[in-house]
Design an enzyme around this catalytic site. Structure first.
Site, mmCIF file in Angstrom:
data_model
loop_
_atom_site.group_PDB
_atom_site.id
_atom_site.type_symbol
_atom_site.label_atom_id
_atom_site.label_comp_id
_atom_site.label_asym_id
_atom_site.label_seq_id
_atom_site.Cartn_x
_atom_site.Cartn_y
_atom_site.Cartn_z
ATOM 1 N N ASP A 283 0.755 -1.000 0.273
ATOM 2 C CA ASP A 283 -0.036 0.378 -0.245
ATOM 3 C C ASP A 283 0.982 1.213 0.086
ATOM 4 O O ASP A 283 2.246 0.847 -0.083
ATOM 5 C CB ASP A 283 -0.531 -0.074 1.211
ATOM 6 C CG ASP A 283 -2.055 1.029 1.427
ATOM 7 O OD1 ASP A 283 -2.012 1.663 0.108
ATOM 8 O OD2 ASP A 283 -3.729 0.428 1.743
HETATM 9 C C1 BGC Z 1 -5.116 2.982 0.445
HETATM 10 C C2 BGC Z 1 -5.107 2.209 -1.278
HETATM 11 C C3 BGC Z 1 -5.177 3.264 -2.509
HETATM 12 C C4 BGC Z 1 -3.495 3.600 -2.668
HETATM 13 C C5 BGC Z 1 -3.624 4.452 -3.810
HETATM 14 C C6 BGC Z 1 -4.093 4.280 -0.121
HETATM 15 O O1 BGC Z 1 -4.009 5.195 0.912
HETATM 16 O O2 BGC Z 1 -5.310 1.915 1.707
HETATM 17 O O3 BGC Z 1 -6.433 1.376 -0.798
HETATM 18 O O4 BGC Z 1 -5.137 1.919 -3.581
HETATM 19 O O5 BGC Z 1 -3.795 4.440 -1.402
HETATM 20 O O6 BGC Z 1 -4.250 5.384 -3.807
#
Ligand code: BGC
Length: 750
Positions: A283
């Site tokens: 993530d």
């Molecule tokens: C989130 C993810 C997301 C990623 C990209 C993160 O902060 O937890 O779910 O896909 O950002 O934007």
């Protein structure tokens, strides 16, 4: 060099790649291509494939361009301008040494430009076909600008409505989330990932993230292996089985191990047990955040632990770029770890057909937000709306007289879209106000906001609202929460209606006109104190671009509500966690033996009457149970039949019931199948959803709804983490919701 590679790739039987699905021979061909390419790669180029950077700017920073040319970036996140995505791709394909294409990613969570209801609302449809169709629309729209990878579906089991990200989930149940998660994967990826309008799915957040302690986002989780395997992992297994091309490791630490550094999750379960062949992305900065967790001393160690654990690509933070080479050159990190990660990434790029067709020809795609897409979005919104109360007021007749439409959410083009709508545009939104005006005529509608937004504490709009109500025959009151109050990092401790909305309702109710409450929110909000003040309640969630017409059609009876709750609605925030599939305990809560604190005498000595798992002030019952939802017609369930009351391990049990539409209109009903394992090696929940069917019945029509249960459907992980079905007694229900239903018993014999 690059040219030679492209040619040699094209010499391979490309035609096989375009056939639906991937047979073993396709797999072998891709494996061979990956190996050939890997052999040519330097360590820097390999690490480059493990790097993802975010760049939303149309003018790409020169450093990013340079790194693409050097083969040191594998993926770009957040670029949605098709000229720019093509230009970036050109740099990778034509100006880097090996010409390895980039994979362009974006959070396409519930639609790209055409916004569908938030995933939690989509779950209320209990309809995998509409979820799949919605994901297909989203994929086609996203692919038209060069996006070939989305970070969805989010299949975190969510049993805490304080958690803002419950909006992005399919709710509390592993079975429902598994079915809908798999449908979403199929919708995004289509039948052939190499088609230009297919986008790779990403099963996230692996794993346990939804169990954040206290519902505070990013918080630690403490899931036992048993709970993880029986409740939190099944949707991920289903996504892997549906062919999800990628997984995302989650932010949380579970029982002290951050998911992003968990070999147990990323290797033992995902690779060894499930045979996953796609790649795992971290993530956003979840690798370097392992320093904050206290799991790594510095980013250098974080890179090592994440790579070793099996994170194949780093999102945004730069620990892989900065430190992996060092680790490999010092001999501490085997090159095999890097090779394995790169193989997974390249495999997905080959599967997507990016080597053969790296560029996007926008002219070959249908227009964004076209009528067909809007129609599907409306269909999803109609099916997602749940009617929670109806004292004979809905549907309204078009001749109802004057209608007061009150509430900012009735006419807010942004808020009804919900969280995670980077590419959705308010100008596409059709609001409830405009749809109602269109249906019954503008002159019949008295609209005023009451409060400027859901959080406002300013009561100066109350008098206009009361005036509008006085001049009307019926009130349509739109309350709820704005989109920004749910979603990532937007947890709430008090999930009742924000601002002065309750007071507004209270004041309006004094006018004594019939009130239909339409709630729009990204989570279950608490509103037990409002139920008696209104005549009907529709829960419309954040319904997306076409939410307005969907709500209007239901209010005026062009459609019957058919949604059912994918999550338990508590009466009070203090009851959380509250979910239907809980264990029985040694002293189960029983609504009938509840001793309310109001009934206990002052100075009463300690006593144990009613000592069961309960709250003295609020009881144990939810406001509305999982699976609940009303219709404009009535469905009668009768005649529960089992094909046998004993089955052996390899037999199939048929469970059926007759469902009759006894009302006056045609409507859809979601028929649910639950079971309970009465005694087992570990205690099992009092009910578990094992099947559901969405059926449509004409007035007077009866259908025998048949479910087939195999012994495997009743399996669970026991205390030794073996996946077993134990012989013994089971209860089975065919039901309208998780709290009622027709019940029978059967036995599984060895
Ligand atoms: C989130 C993810 C997301 C990623 C990209 C993160 O902060 O937890 O779910 O896909 O950002 O934007």
């Amino acid at each position: 060099m690059k040219k030679a590679l492209v040619t040699s790739l094209l010499l391979l039987p490309f035609v096989i790649l375009t056939e639906p699905g991937f047979s073993n021979s396709n797999n072998d061909i891709i494996a061979a291509k990956v190996s050939t390419l890997l052999e040519k790669m330097t360590l820097d180029e390999k690490i480059g494939q493990m790097v993802q950077v975010s760049s939303a700017e149309e003018q790409i920073p020169s450093e990013i361009k340079e790194n693409i040319r050097k083969g040191q970036i594998g993926s770009i996140l957040n670029q949605v301008n098709v000229e720019t995505t093509n230009e970036l791709q050109r740099l990778a394909v034509e100006e880097s040494r090996l010409g390895i294409p980039l994979i362009m990613a974006r959070d396409v969570i519930h639609g790209f430009r055409t916004i569908f209801p938030i995933p939690l609302a989509q779950a209320a449809t209990w309809n995998p076909a509409i979820v799949k169709k919605g994901a297909r629309v989203a994929a086609v729209e996203a692919a038209s600008v060069g996006i070939r990878w989305t970070f969805a579906p989010m299949i975190d089991i969510s049993r805490d409505p304080r958690w803002g990200r419950i909006a992005e989930s399919f709710g509390e149940d592993p079975y429902l989330s598994s079915i809908l998660g798999a449908a979403m994967v199929e919708g995004f990826q289509g039948d052939d990932l190499s088609k230009p309008d297919a986008i790779a799915a990403c099963a996230k957040h692996f794993a346990g993230y939804g169990a954040a302690e206290g519902g505070r986002d990013y918080n630690s989780t403490f899931l036992s292996e048993n709970l993880l395997r029986n409740v939190y992992l099944p949707p991920f297994k289903a996504a892997a089985d549906a062919g999800a091309a990628t997984f995302m490791s989650s932010f949380n630490d579970n029982d002290g191990i951050p998911a992003t550094g968990s070999k147990f999750l990323l290797r033992t379960i995902l690779r060894d047990e499930w045979g996953f062949e796609g790649f795992v992305v971290s993530d956003w900065s979840s690798i370097t955040e392992m320093v904050n967790h206290g799991f790594c001393a510095d980013e250098r160690e974080a890179a090592f632990k994440a790579a070793n654990a099996g994170v194949n690509m780093e999102m945004v933070s730069s620990s892989y770029r900065e430190h992996l080479k060092d680790w490999v050159e010092s001999g501490e990190l085997p090159i095999a770890v890097i090779d394995e990660a790169v193989k997974h990434v390249l495999r997905v790029k080959f599967e997507l057909g990016l080597f053969e067709s790296p560029y996007t020809d926008a002219s070959k795609f249908p227009a964004l937000v076209n009528e067909a897409h809007l129609k599907t979005a409306k269909e999803a919104a109609v099916q997602s709306i749940v009617m929670l109360k109806n004292d004979n007021i809905l549907p309204l007749s078009k001749d109802v007289g004057k209608v007061a439409v009150i509430g900012s959410l009735a006419n807010d083009k942004v808020e009804q879209l919900g969280t995670w709508i980077f590419d959705g545009r308010p100008e596409d939104t059709r609001t409830a106000l405009s749809a109602i005006q269109e249906l019954i005529g503008k002159s019949k509608v008295n609209f005023t906001v009451g409060t400027e937004n859901s959080r406002s504490k300013d009561k100066s709009g109350f008098s206009a609202a009361i005036e509008a109500v006085k001049n009307s025959d019926v009130v349509l009151l739109f309350l709820g929460e704005e989109a920004i109050l749910s979603g990532e990092a937007h947890s709430r401790a008090d999930i009742s209606l924000p601002g002065v909305q309750k007071e507004l309702l209270h004041e309006i109710s004094k006018v004594k006109k019939p009130i239909v409450l339409v709630l729009m929110a990204g989570r279950p909000v608490t509103f037990a104190d409002l139920v008696e003040q209104v005549d009907a309640i529709l829960y419309a969630w954040h319904p997306g671009t076409m939410g307005g017409p969907a709500i209007a059609d239901i209010l005026f009876g062009l459609e019957s509500p058919s949604g059912k709750l994918p999550v338990t609605f508590p009466k009070h925030v203090g009851q959380i966690p509250l979910y239907y599939s809980h264990n029985n305990t040694g002293r189960p809560a029983d609504a009938n033996s509840w001793v309310s604190m109001d009934s206990v005498a002052v100075h009463a000595r300690q006593f144990s009457d009613g000592s069961n798992s309960n709250y003295m002030d609020i009881g144990s019952m939810p406001l509305f149970p999982f699976g609940f939802g009303l219709s404009y017609t009535d469905f009668v369930y009768e005649n529960l039949k089992l094909s046998s009351n004993k089955i052996s391990m390899n037999e199939i049990l048929e469970v059926s019931a007759d469902v009759t539409n006894t009302g006056k209109i045609a409507a859809a009903e979601i028929v649910q199948l639950y079971t309970r394992d009465i005694a087992a090696d570990i205690t099992r929940p009092i009910k578990e959803l094992k099947g559901f069917q969405r059926i449509s019945l004409k007035p007077g029509e009866k259908q025998a709804v048949v479910f087939k249960l195999k012994a495997d459907d009743l399996a669970f992980y026991n205390s030794r983490m073996e996946f077993v079905t134990e012989p013994g007694l089971f209860h089975v229900w065919i039901a309208k919701n998780s709290q009622e239903g027709l019940m029978a018993e059967f036995e599984i014999i060895e």
